[in-house]
Design an enzyme around this catalytic site. Structure first.
Site, mmCIF file in Angstrom:
data_model
loop_
_atom_site.group_PDB
_atom_site.id
_atom_site.type_symbol
_atom_site.label_atom_id
_atom_site.label_comp_id
_atom_site.label_asym_id
_atom_site.label_seq_id
_atom_site.Cartn_x
_atom_site.Cartn_y
_atom_site.Cartn_z
ATOM 1 N N GLY A 40 -0.666 0.324 5.800
ATOM 2 C CA GLY A 40 -0.717 -0.936 6.540
ATOM 3 C C GLY A 40 0.316 -1.910 6.014
ATOM 4 O O GLY A 40 0.393 -2.167 4.807
ATOM 5 N N GLN A 224 4.100 3.703 2.082
ATOM 6 C CA GLN A 224 3.761 4.067 0.709
ATOM 7 C C GLN A 224 4.916 3.730 -0.264
ATOM 8 O O GLN A 224 5.688 2.827 -0.014
ATOM 9 C CB GLN A 224 3.370 5.542 0.600
ATOM 10 C CG GLN A 224 2.050 5.881 1.224
ATOM 11 C CD GLN A 224 2.149 6.353 2.661
ATOM 12 O OE1 GLN A 224 3.144 6.891 3.094
ATOM 13 N NE2 GLN A 224 1.096 6.151 3.411
#
Length: 447
Positions: A40, A224
């Site tokens: 996110g 990530q």
């Protein structure tokens, strides 16, 4: 023309969404190259918060082209939900969003396999989000994946689905005791997705390369961070794709020669979500303070992040792999009010094999290099340098002269020790709580 990659230098959650949002003002194209909806990116514009999972952060700017590349795995339902959510908030989505037909899809069985696999591991669980990301990449590498382009041919889609469910249903029933999945039910569901997504599907490899050839500024966006990279992270406690800069080439189908700069996003301390080794993790009140003040809760999962001091050993590893041309340092303001601040410069450990020759007998081994063995990393103890903290607030500072001298010293120490320029410093969540010391696009053009 300049093309820049934005990469997380740690275990993700470094604030890439905000930095991409800032850089998008100078970009013509924002292209996502890996990951799924397990990540996110949070962007705050004025008083509005946007959390993006699959769609590039550039979608919040008018006139920008947004691309989801072939290296991303897509759950159609999650993508549609995200599109509709943005539309309800008056964000224009239409001819500004393009999806690679080569991108693999997350199927209902991927989500089931992901969650059941985690449960079966017990204490050895990896800490996945259970959203089917890993199993989707497994099928991709196993050459049994179903791609977004397959939605455009219902007959072909159904044949591939039927073939996959033979083995999948056997596994679900025999290993996990779950009722078999219906071909027709999944087919009907995904054909509805096909109708919705068809206008967005294209050959993004051709498109991205043409835009580069036309001299557009392209911003490559990943999810990530380096320490979660499938090859270079803390395996097996990693994601299932190449989160490092190298993932751009395979995840979007562009040449390494097309990359002009690599911007590493670095949090002023370190965090990690899920399981896995974390040498500088703090279990005391300081760790709790960082978690609370930093709002360290996952934007996608709501999981509380583990917090610790900045770690030069892991950062050297990230720099070596990605060749960062500059750094964006985020969340400096979270360290406000701390009396002392520590940075790990090397690790010490007792060699379990007893064969190590790097230290004198009876004394621990030490290393400035990030170990490739996860078991070894688990027993590493950080050696710290200690710097003075500062009491004056840095929140919202937009110029270096606004920083207290101890905060400036902290920034300089990081830059000099790691031998990389810090071109951006974020001092809050909002878009305008940032100091841009050097424009990464302008810098890349000069290289």
């Amino acid at each position: 023309m300049a093309n820049i990659v934005v990469v997380g230098t740690q275990w993700g959650d470094e604030g890439k969404g905000k930095i991409v949002d800032l850089l998008t003002e100078k970009a013509d194209v924002v292209a996502r190259y890996q990951g799924g909806h397990n990540a996110g990116h949070t962007v705050i514009i004025k008083k509005s918060e946007f959390i993006l999972h699959l769609i590039p952060s550039g979608i919040l700017h008018k006139g920008k082209t947004c691309i989801i590349g072939n290296g991303v795995v897509i759950h159609p339902s999650a993508l549609i939900e995200e599109i509709e959510g943005l539309k309800k908030r008056r964000i224009t989505i239409g001819k500004n969003l393009f999806i690679s037909g080569r991108a693999h899809m997350i199927m209902p069985y991927h989500t089931l396999l992901d969650s059941q696999s985690e449960v079966s591991k017990g204490k050895k669980k990896i800490g996945t989000t259970g959203r089917g990301i890993g199993p989707s990449y497994v099928d991709k590498m196993n050459r049994s994946g179903i791609r977004i382009m397959d939605l455009l041919d219902g007959k072909s889609f159904k044949a591939k689905l039927k073939n996959n469910l033979v083995d999948i249903n056997f596994l679900l029933q025999k290993k996990y005791g779950i009722s078999k999945l219906s071909v027709n039910k999944i087919y009907d569901e995904y054909m509805k997705y096909a109708e919705y997504l068809a206008p967005y599907i294209t050959d993004t490899v051709l498109m991205t390369n043409r835009l580069i050839e036309e001299g557009k500024n392209v911003l490559f966006e990943g999810a990530q961070g380096v320490l979660l990279d499938i090859d270079h992270g803390t395996y097996p406690y990693v994601t299932s794709s190449s989160a490092s800069a190298g993932g751009v080439c395979t995840g979007l189908g562009v040449s390494p020669m097309s990359i002009d700069g690599v911007l590493g996003i670095m949090k002023a301390y370190t965090t990690r979500v899920g399981e896995g080794p974390f040498p500088t993790e703090l279990f005391d009140d300081i760790g709790k303070h960082l978690q609370t003040k930093g709002g360290e809760v996952g934007a996608t999962t709501g999981r509380v992040r583990r917090c610790g001091w900045l770690d030069f050993v892991s950062l050297r590893h990230a720099i070596r792999i990605n060749g960062f041309t500059s750094i964006a340092l985020t969340k400096l303001d979270v360290l406000d009010g701390m009396d002392k601040i520590k940075i790990a410069t090397e690790y010490e450990y007792e060699d379990p094999s007893g064969n190590c020759k790097c230290s004198k007998k009876g004394k621990p081994c030490s290393t400035e290099d990030f170990p490739q063995q996860t078991d070894l990393l688990n027993i590493c103890k950080p050696k710290y340098v200690e710097l003075d903290g500062w009491s004056k607030s840095t929140k919202g500072a937009t110029k270096l002269k606004d920083l207290p001298k101890q905060a400036r010293a902290y920034v300089d120490y990081i830059s000099e020790s790691l031998n990389v320029d810090i071109d951006i410093i974020s001092t809050g969540q909002k878009r305008d709580e940032t100091m841009i010391l050097k424009d990464p696009f302008a810098k890349a053009k000069k290289r």
